[in-house]
Scaffold this active site. Structure first.
Site, PDB file in Angstrom:
ATOM      1  N   ASP A  52      -2.120  34.217  42.078  1.00  0.00           N
ATOM      2  CA  ASP A  52      -2.582  33.015  42.774  1.00  0.00           C
ATOM      3  C   ASP A  52      -2.590  31.834  41.809  1.00  0.00           C
ATOM      4  OD1 ASP A  52      -4.182  31.046  44.159  1.00  0.00           O
ATOM      5  OD2 ASP A  52      -4.883  32.655  45.450  1.00  0.00           O
ATOM      6  N   SER A  92      -3.697  28.641  49.788  1.00  0.00           N
ATOM      7  CA  SER A  92      -3.389  30.075  49.775  1.00  0.00           C
ATOM      8  C   SER A  92      -3.261  30.636  51.186  1.00  0.00           C
ATOM      9  CB  SER A  92      -4.469  30.838  49.006  1.00  0.00           C
ATOM     10  OG  SER A  92      -4.466  30.481  47.651  1.00  0.00           O
ATOM     11  N   THR A 145      -5.828  35.079  50.478  1.00  0.00           N
ATOM     12  CA  THR A 145      -4.612  35.867  50.254  1.00  0.00           C
ATOM     13  C   THR A 145      -4.711  37.282  50.799  1.00  0.00           C
ATOM     14  OG1 THR A 145      -4.058  34.518  48.335  1.00  0.00           O
ATOM     15  CG2 THR A 145      -2.944  36.638  48.532  1.00  0.00           C
ATOM     16  N   ASP A 271      -5.654  31.056  39.598  1.00  0.00           N
ATOM     17  CA  ASP A 271      -5.817  29.796  40.329  1.00  0.00           C
ATOM     18  C   ASP A 271      -7.076  29.059  39.887  1.00  0.00           C
ATOM     19  OD1 ASP A 271      -5.395  27.917  42.609  1.00  0.00           O
ATOM     20  OD2 ASP A 271      -7.195  28.895  43.389  1.00  0.00           O
ATOM     21  N   HIS A 275      -7.581  25.334  38.279  1.00  0.00           N
ATOM     22  CA  HIS A 275      -8.463  24.282  38.790  1.00  0.00           C
ATOM     23  C   HIS A 275      -9.383  23.760  37.693  1.00  0.00           C
ATOM     24  CE1 HIS A 275      -7.476  24.193  43.038  1.00  0.00           C
ATOM     25  NE2 HIS A 275      -7.583  25.509  43.134  1.00  0.00           N
ATOM     26  N   ASP A 313       1.583  32.170  45.286  1.00  0.00           N
ATOM     27  CA  ASP A 313       1.450  31.417  46.535  1.00  0.00           C
ATOM     28  C   ASP A 313       1.643  29.916  46.325  1.00  0.00           C
ATOM     29  OD1 ASP A 313      -0.857  31.279  45.040  1.00  0.00           O
ATOM     30  OD2 ASP A 313      -2.215  31.798  46.678  1.00  0.00           O
TER      31      ASP A 313
END
Length: 356
Positions: A52, A92, A145, A271, A275, A313
Site C-alpha cells: 500500500d 485504496s 484493501t 502508505d 503520509h 494500489d
C-alpha cells in the site's frame, strides 16, 4: 446480482511491450489467466502481494538499503496506472476495487460500481469454483484493501458492516488487526453499535485466535482467523513478529485445501510511513513487506504451480531519492513532494506460471 459495466483493463505482458496509453491491472491477470494460458501453464494458486502506497522509488530505496530485495527475483514486470473512475488520484478503495473486480469505481467505494451496482470479486469467483481464499494485512482486516475482496459497501468507513459481510463470506483465512469491529457493542474497545458477536459466528466455521503464538500453534487446519490487535497491528519496527511469518502461516493453512487458493497479502503501513514523510519507517515497512514477498516466492519455487503478483494500489508521498554526502560517507536521502497520494504509476512484478 446486477450486470457489471464493461471492464476497463488491458493486459500488458512485459516491460518490452509497455506503451504510454496501456493500463495494467492485477485483476486482469487474476481473472483471465486461466483462459489465456495453456493448461500446462495455468497456475493452481495465486498470491497477490500489495504494498500500500509503494511506488518505484520505494522499491529503489528498499533495494539500496538492503543491497537486494526478494522482489528482484521476479522476472516479469510492468507499470500500473491507478487513477479512479472520476479523477486522477486514487485511494485504496477505488484502486483495490479495480484489482479485486477488474472495474474502476469512485474513491471510497468498496467493490461497488460508480452507479451503485455490486461487482463480483475474484475471491467470490474463486470460491464458486471451489478454491480457498485468504487475507493477510498489517492494518485492520476491515480496511479498504482487504475489504474489497470480500465485501460491498458504498463507503470504506463502514468497517462494522465490512466485518459483518466478511464473516458471512466464504473467506478461509483472515489474519490482521481489527477485532474491535467483530465484537458486540457491550465489549470494551468494540467499534460496533449493535450486539452482533461476529467472533462467535466465525468460530462456528474456523478456529479464531488473538495472538501469533496461538496462530502458530494451529496444526492441520484449512481455515483460521487471527485478530492480532483491536485495529491495526503495531508498525514493523515495534512488533516481534513479521509479515513474512504471517504470510507463511496463511500459505500453510490454505495449501491444505484440495482445489488451489488465492491469497492477498497487504503491507498496509508503507502508505502510512509515506503520509508521515518518514524515510526510516518506509525502509522498515518495505523490509517487512519484502520478507512476505520472499515467503511467497519460496513457496512458489517449490510448488511450481503458483503465480505470485506483487504490486501497489497507489504511490504515497511523492518519494524521490538523492545522493547525500555526510561525515560518515555517502547515503541515500529521501525527499517528499507531498504527504498525500500521487498519480504516478506503480510497479507490478510477477513470477510463476502465466506470469507473462
Amino acid at each position: 446480482m446486477t450486470t457489471p459495466p464493461k471492464r476497463d483493463c488491458t493486459m500488458i505482458s512485459s516491460m518490452k511491450r509497455f506503451g504510454p496509453h496501456c493500463l495494467l491491472l492485477a485483476a486482469t491477470a487474476l481473472m483471465t489467466v486461466s483462459c489465456a494460458s495453456t493448461v500446462a501453464n495455468r497456475p493452481e494458486n495465486i498470491i497477490l502481494l500489495i504494498g500500500d502506497g509503494m511506488g518505484v522509488a520505494h522499491l529503489t530505496y528498499g533495494s539500496l538499503a538492503a543491497d537486494s530485495m526478494n522482489a528482484e527475483r521476479m522476472p516479469v514486470g510492468g507499470l500500473v496506472k491507478t487513477f479512479p473512475y472520476d479523477g486522477m488520484i486514487t485511494d485504496s478503495a477505488a484502486s483495490g476495487t479495480a484489482m479485486a473486480t477488474g472495474h474502476k469505481t469512485r474513491n471510497g467505494m468498496i467493490s461497488i460500481s460508480p452507479e451503485g451496482d455490486t461487482l463480483m470479486t475474484v475471491f467470490e469467483h474463486a470460491e464458486e469454483n471451489g478454491m480457498s481464499t485468504g487475507l493477510v494485512a498489517t492494518s485492520s482486516i476491515t480496511h479498504a484493501t482487504p475489504a474489497v475482496f470480500v465485501s460491498h459497501v458504498v463507503d470504506r468507513g463502514m468497517q462494522a458492516e465490512i466485518a459483518r459481510q466478511m464473516t458471512g463470506s466464504g473467506v478461509d483465512v483472515i489474519i490482521g488487526g481489527g477485532w474491535a469491529y467483530f465484537v458486540p457493542a457491550g465489549i470494551e474497545g468494540s467499534k460496533r453499535t449493535d450486539d452482533l458477536d461476529l467472533i462467535g459466528s466465525l468460530r462456528e466455521r474456523m478456529p479464531v485466535v488473538r495472538s501469533v503464538d496461538e496462530l502458530n500453534g494451529l496444526d492441520g487446519e484449512n481455515t483460521a482467523a487471527a485478530f492480532l490487535a483491536p485495529r491495526e497491528v503495531p508498525p514493523a519496527s515495534e512488533r516481534e513478529y513479521s509479515l513474512a511469518e504471517l504470510t507463511a502461516k496463511a500459505i500453510e493453512i490454505l495449501s491444505a485445501g484440495e482445489n488451489g487458493f488465492i491469497l492477498m497479502v497487504e503491507g498496509s503501513q508503507i502508505d502510512w510511513a509515506g503520509h508521515d514523510n518518514d524515510g526510516d519507517a518506509i525502509l522498515s515497512e518495505m523490509k517487512d513487506f519484502d520478507g512476505a514477498v520472499g515467503k511467497a516466492l519460496d513457496f512458489a519455487e517449490l510448488d511450481g504451480r503458483t503465480l505470485v503478483i506483487m504490486t501497489a494500489d497507489h504511490e504515497t508521498g511523492g518519494l524521490a531519492l538523492e545522493d547525500s554526502l555526510t561525515h560518515s560517507g555517502r547515503m541515500v536521502k529521501p525527499e517528499f513532494m507531498t504527504d498525500e497520494h500521487t498519480m504516478v504509476m506503480v510497479p507490478i512484478l510477477v513470477y510463476g506460471p502465466g506470469a507473462e
